[in-house]
Design an enzyme around this catalytic site. Structure first.
Site: not given
Length: 494
Positions: A99, A50-51, A192, A120, A116, A195, A197
């Protein structure tokens, strides 16, 4: 190694751009396939949360690689290249490694130290392996990033600086109150069942909510989450269809939404109707139509990276969107990207809304400087070690090809000796063969060991070329060794 990463994140782009540039799993798959088909890239992996959206590739030309990867990101994100370019960052070779290792340790997250992101990264590697776009370099890179992230969390106190985005968001809704006291006895609606939710539901359960309602397009997933909540001791936990969300809003005190919908799940009008208040929709910009959550996206949609920037910044509270009039009657937490809840809902009387945009503008409590510095030292050490290992691995096929050529020369000379001295018995022949092999091994030992040492140092990539030139090694033989190493089934598996 010619590692290149082109991407954008919450630190380089506004949420409005990140929201539009978000990539569903199908788009990630197509992006990887098209990147591999592009001339400058031989390997590719995409880290999409999301970011952040980052495209990693092994390229043979820097400038051509940057141009191609930027173009591909624009094409698959749906954001025009001219608009996207100002927000893109580029890292190359060791800086690209640095990075990713920093990202894996949570130093580049919205809340420093949140772990978390490791899940990902693991998913990004798994997708690259599944599509066969991650070769030797990216397999090694992402595997090592996972190890570095785990090391940072086990060897330092960085965890004390981090918290989940769910907890951070709920703290903002609670306006500084303890979540446990604030949530106790309330009814929560979780939209939802992925994960994030599930994490939200578990957090609310620990906080003592009286009832949790889970709404999800795939009912079986909602039922599974409800079963887990029941085992966790939630007094009342039940699952409903997505079509029942509007009705459940009339009873909910807290709503947490994180789905993979491409449009709005909750409109401002729907929230106003549930509260029984008026809302002037004409005063707001047109909204995107609501979209169902695809089954295949639901399990992936909730990977929200938790964390804040590692750089020192002034600590300030999140600019939570306040209720339009009076105290909040319903608290909305939107953790989806693109957003699930209409941003205009904060103008509805009795509504308090926290979303990714407001959280991105906030900082968590400042992390302990000593822990952050310790993690940065770990990252720097691991980057140096990874670079040395990659440079050494680069020369290994050449060394193997050299020793193979030497073995062939020995075998040829022994065969010729057999023809010239046919009366040698087996013991004599074996002794001569062993002697010749020892002489060759001793002659090659020092230079091959030294060339590996030299190749592991910065700027040592040219030693492999020099070795091939000096011994007139067949490039196809060297390439065959590299392919055999790349196809080893034991490589790149966690």
């Amino acid at each position: 190694m010619s590692l290149l990463v082109v991407g954008l994140s919450h630190r380089s782009a506004p949420v409005s751009v990140l929201e539009r540039a978000s990539l569903a799993v199908e788009a990630q798959t197509k992006l990887l396939q098209d990147t591999l088909a592009a001339e400058p890239a031989t390997e590719a992996a995409v880290l999409a949360t999301c970011n952040r959206i980052e495209l990693y590739a092994d390229v043979d030309k820097f400038h051509a690689g940057v141009a191609e990867l930027s173009t591909l990101l624009a094409q698959h994100s749906g954001v025009g290249l001219d608009e996207l370019t100002p927000y893109l960052y580029v890292h190359y070779e060791d800086r690209a490694v640095h990075h990713l290792f920093s990202v894996a340790c949570g130093l580049d997250s919205m809340v420093v130290g949140e772990g978390q992101i490791l899940g990902q990264i693991k998913d990004a590697l798994a997708l690259g392996q599944e599509l066969h776009t991650a070769g030797r370099l990216l397999n090694d890179l992402f595997q090592q990033a996972l190890r570095v992230g785990k090391r940072a969390h086990s060897e330092t106190g960085i965890d004390r600086a981090g918290q989940s985005l769910v907890t951070f968001g709920l703290e903002q809704l609670a306006e500084g109150a303890e979540i446990t006291g604030w949530a106790a006895g309330k009814c929560a609606l979780v939209i939802g069942a992925g994960s994030m939710s599930s994490l939200a539901a578990a957090t609310l359960a620990r906080a003592g909510v009286e009832e949790i309602v889970v709404a999800n397009r795939t009912r079986a997933r909602a039922d599974r989450l409800v079963e887990i909540l029941g085992q966790a001791g939630v007094p009342t936990a039940r699952a409903v269809e997505m079509g029942r969300v509007a009705g459940e809003l009339t009873r909910a005190d807290i709503v947490v939404s994180c789905t993979g919908a491409t449009g709005l799940v909750l409109t401002a009008e729907a929230v106003a109707e549930a509260l029984g208040v008026d809302f002037d929709s004409a005063a707001h910009a047109p909204e995107a139509p609501a979209s169902a959550v695809p089954d295949e996206l639901d399990q992936h949609a909730a990977w929200v990276e938790n964390g804040s920037a590692a750089q020192d910044r002034t600590v300030r509270r999140a600019p939570v969107r306040p209720a339009a009039v009076g105290p909040a009657r319903i608290h909305l937490l939107d953790l989806a990207m693109p957003r699930d809840i209409d941003g205009a809902a904060h103008r509805v009387a009795g509504v308090r809304l926290v979303d990714i945009e407001s959280l991105a503008e906030a900082s968590a409590d400042a992390p302990m400087a000593a822990d952050v510095d310790q993690v940065r030292t770990i990252v720097a050490d691991e980057v140096a070690a990874f670079g040395a290992a990659q440079r050494a691995a680069h020369i290994t096929p050449t060394v193997v090809a050299l020793r193979t050529m030497a073995a062939d020369v020995v075998a040829g000379e022994i065969a010729r000796l057999d023809g010239r001295l046919p009366d040698l018995d087996e013991k004599q022949r074996a002794e001569i063969t062993q002697t010749v092999r020892r002489v060759v091994d001793k002659l090659l030992h020092a230079p091959t060991v030294r060339v590996k040492q030299l190749a592991s140092e910065p700027g040592g990539a040219g030693y492999a070329d020099a070795l091939r030139e000096l011994f007139d090694l067949d490039p196809q033989t060297v390439a065959a060794v590299s392919r055999a190493d790349l196809n080893d089934p034991n490589r790149g598996r966690s």
